[in-house]
Design a protein around this motif. Sequence first.
Motif, PDB file in Angstrom:
ATOM      1  N   THR A  60       0.832  -1.208   0.000  1.00  0.00           N
ATOM      2  CA  THR A  60       0.000   0.000   0.000  1.00  0.00           C
ATOM      3  C   THR A  60       0.862   1.252   0.000  1.00  0.00           C
ATOM      4  N   LEU A  61       1.893   1.257   0.819  1.00  0.00           N
ATOM      5  CA  LEU A  61       2.792   2.413   0.877  1.00  0.00           C
ATOM      6  C   LEU A  61       3.526   2.606  -0.448  1.00  0.00           C
ATOM      7  N   GLY A  62       3.673   1.530  -1.227  1.00  0.00           N
ATOM      8  CA  GLY A  62       4.366   1.597  -2.509  1.00  0.00           C
ATOM      9  C   GLY A  62       3.654   2.428  -3.549  1.00  0.00           C
ATOM     10  N   TYR A  63       2.342   2.641  -3.388  1.00  0.00           N
ATOM     11  CA  TYR A  63       1.629   3.518  -4.322  1.00  0.00           C
ATOM     12  C   TYR A  63       1.047   4.744  -3.599  1.00  0.00           C
ATOM     13  N   SER A  64       1.628   5.074  -2.462  1.00  0.00           N
ATOM     14  CA  SER A  64       1.127   6.185  -1.662  1.00  0.00           C
ATOM     15  C   SER A  64       2.178   7.283  -1.531  1.00  0.00           C
ATOM     16  N   LYS A  65       1.737   8.404  -0.947  1.00  0.00           N
ATOM     17  CA  LYS A  65       2.632   9.492  -0.591  1.00  0.00           C
ATOM     18  C   LYS A  65       2.623   9.650   0.925  1.00  0.00           C
ATOM     19  N   VAL A  66       3.798   9.796   1.514  1.00  0.00           N
ATOM     20  CA  VAL A  66       3.925   9.903   2.961  1.00  0.00           C
ATOM     21  C   VAL A  66       4.505  11.272   3.317  1.00  0.00           C
ATOM     22  N   ILE A  67       3.794  12.002   4.184  1.00  0.00           N
ATOM     23  CA  ILE A  67       4.274  13.292   4.667  1.00  0.00           C
ATOM     24  C   ILE A  67       4.836  13.116   6.075  1.00  0.00           C
ATOM     25  N   ILE A  68       6.044  13.574   6.290  1.00  0.00           N
ATOM     26  CA  ILE A  68       6.684  13.533   7.601  1.00  0.00           C
ATOM     27  C   ILE A  68       6.744  14.963   8.124  1.00  0.00           C
ATOM     28  N   ASP A  69       5.991  15.254   9.166  1.00  0.00           N
ATOM     29  CA  ASP A  69       5.974  16.605   9.727  1.00  0.00           C
ATOM     30  C   ASP A  69       6.765  16.631  11.034  1.00  0.00           C
ATOM     31  N   GLU A  70       7.490  17.708  11.257  1.00  0.00           N
ATOM     32  CA  GLU A  70       8.270  17.926  12.485  1.00  0.00           C
ATOM     33  C   GLU A  70       9.272  16.803  12.738  1.00  0.00           C
ATOM     34  N   VAL A  71      10.074  16.495  11.753  1.00  0.00           N
ATOM     35  CA  VAL A  71      11.029  15.387  11.839  1.00  0.00           C
ATOM     36  C   VAL A  71      12.034  15.590  12.965  1.00  0.00           C
ATOM     37  N   GLN A  72      12.303  16.840  13.329  1.00  0.00           N
ATOM     38  CA  GLN A  72      13.320  17.133  14.343  1.00  0.00           C
ATOM     39  C   GLN A  72      12.890  16.704  15.746  1.00  0.00           C
ATOM     40  N   MET A  73      11.622  16.349  15.933  1.00  0.00           N
ATOM     41  CA  MET A  73      11.129  16.021  17.272  1.00  0.00           C
ATOM     42  C   MET A  73      11.281  14.547  17.635  1.00  0.00           C
ATOM     43  N   TYR A  74      11.750  13.725  16.692  1.00  0.00           N
ATOM     44  CA  TYR A  74      11.836  12.298  16.963  1.00  0.00           C
ATOM     45  C   TYR A  74      13.090  11.931  17.746  1.00  0.00           C
TER      46      TYR A  74
END
Length: 514
Positions: free
Chosen positions: A120-134
């Motif tokens: 499913t992720l292979g045909y999707s778009k993933v947004i990563i917000d606030e990466v610095q908080m991990y």
Amino acid sequence: MRKRVWGKTEGGLRWLANGKGFFTLPLKSAINSIYARIKNKIFSEATEAKQHVGILHSDMLQILLGEFEKDDDFDSTNLMDFKSYLNETRSWSLPLTITTLDQVFNIVYRYRGYEPKLATLGYSKVIIDEVQMYSPDLLAYLIYGLKMIQEYGGKFAVMTATLAPFIIDLFKEQGLQFTMPEQPFLLPELSQRHAVKVLHRQLNADEIVAGFHDNKVLVICNTVNKAISLYDELVERLDTSKVKVIHSRFIRKDRRKLEREITAFTDKGNKQAGIWIGTQVVEASLDIDFDVLYTELSELNSLFQRMGRCYRRRNFTKAGYNVWIYDGGDKLPSGISTSDDTSIYDYEMFSLSKRAIAILDGPLSEKEKMDLIAKTYTKDNLKNSSYLERVQKTIGYLDGCANERKSKQEIEIEFRDIESVTAIPEEILKQEQVEHLHDRLKQLLAGNNYRGNELEIIELRDKMMDLTVQVPAYLFYKTIDAKVDEVELSRYQRIPVLSSKYNYDGNRGLNIDI
């Protein structure tokens, strides 16, 4: 369908366009806020929103119950609609899912049955917000997971105001293909929001009281204990109605109330003055705008997030300062330790940050903030930091365990790196109205008509979960009398009851510093 609104979130939605998307954020409160914004501002009708947007995290049931009860006369007749929407959300059937990292990136362990999720992720778009908080572990999962997704054809976008160079280097090392914007997205009309004064001493109540002139003051501490201690000092000197505290150790019901109050307090039309004391929970999850900020130094990413809660959408054109940063002086601020086990923030990142801001005195533009991040958080500067070391070790570990094929349940425990436990304070459970709820739930669970009472059981569980608070896990394995009982929510789920020796009240939250 869409109204014309502007912001980082809306920019991410434009990038998604009509594709299937996943919007990930580090905090559940931030997810709830983004979900509400999209549901209420992007879509014109609630039914239309439910066809397109889902919210997925461990507390999603509470949010969705509230939405259904608000939009409909929620009863047994539309219970099937609720369950159907819940199933569609959990099975990733909706066009857009707003979620936490662990719901998507547990694929990095290649657990038994992970393949449909990766497909499913292979045909999707993933947004990563606030990466610095991990945390370093979660950043490693993120980078490794993005590599897997990209190999299967998926796309990703990282949205943050402060992207450290070492993260870009880690992306490149793992073979991620990405395009960086030629110039940062800065609004020229909001180029000078802050004037900064760095103070080489501990954050203290005296200076906050002296600087309070019937305005809106935000104080951010690195730890809950420091926030509660400072709150106690300030209410002794000021009218108690002028001082509030918000942190992660409130029960959910009280935390939600405080979030509404702090948002309303900083609303443009509200002329009320006062002091709010907070912790990391206000950094990225709340849309608030204060006049003045006093903060302990944590590290640069966190610091600039905190500054974004002061003069959020205004330029600062007055004389003097609107941000005071306390670096601890000869001592360390709360939450900072040379020991990795007890330090909330990486000690090396704190030390680099302290040196980077030492000579700041006066206006600090948005471009200058980005330059500080770029100069400070390089891979060379962080080569001795435990943060970068843990990221690299975790990526290596993921490479090594690719063929272990653990179960999904094992992965959930390992992935979340459990540091807190959901519990109910004993004094809350002993309140008369809560005892009635608990007795009714026990009665229904003991009966043999679950299907007939399903709606009431769901609602009772939700009300009981509303009374829970996140407690540091060490309380239960270091203190034998911390747990005094359990609350059964189902045959598979029990919530520990936290001893009343850890006092809880609705103004200060849970006090575990005894």
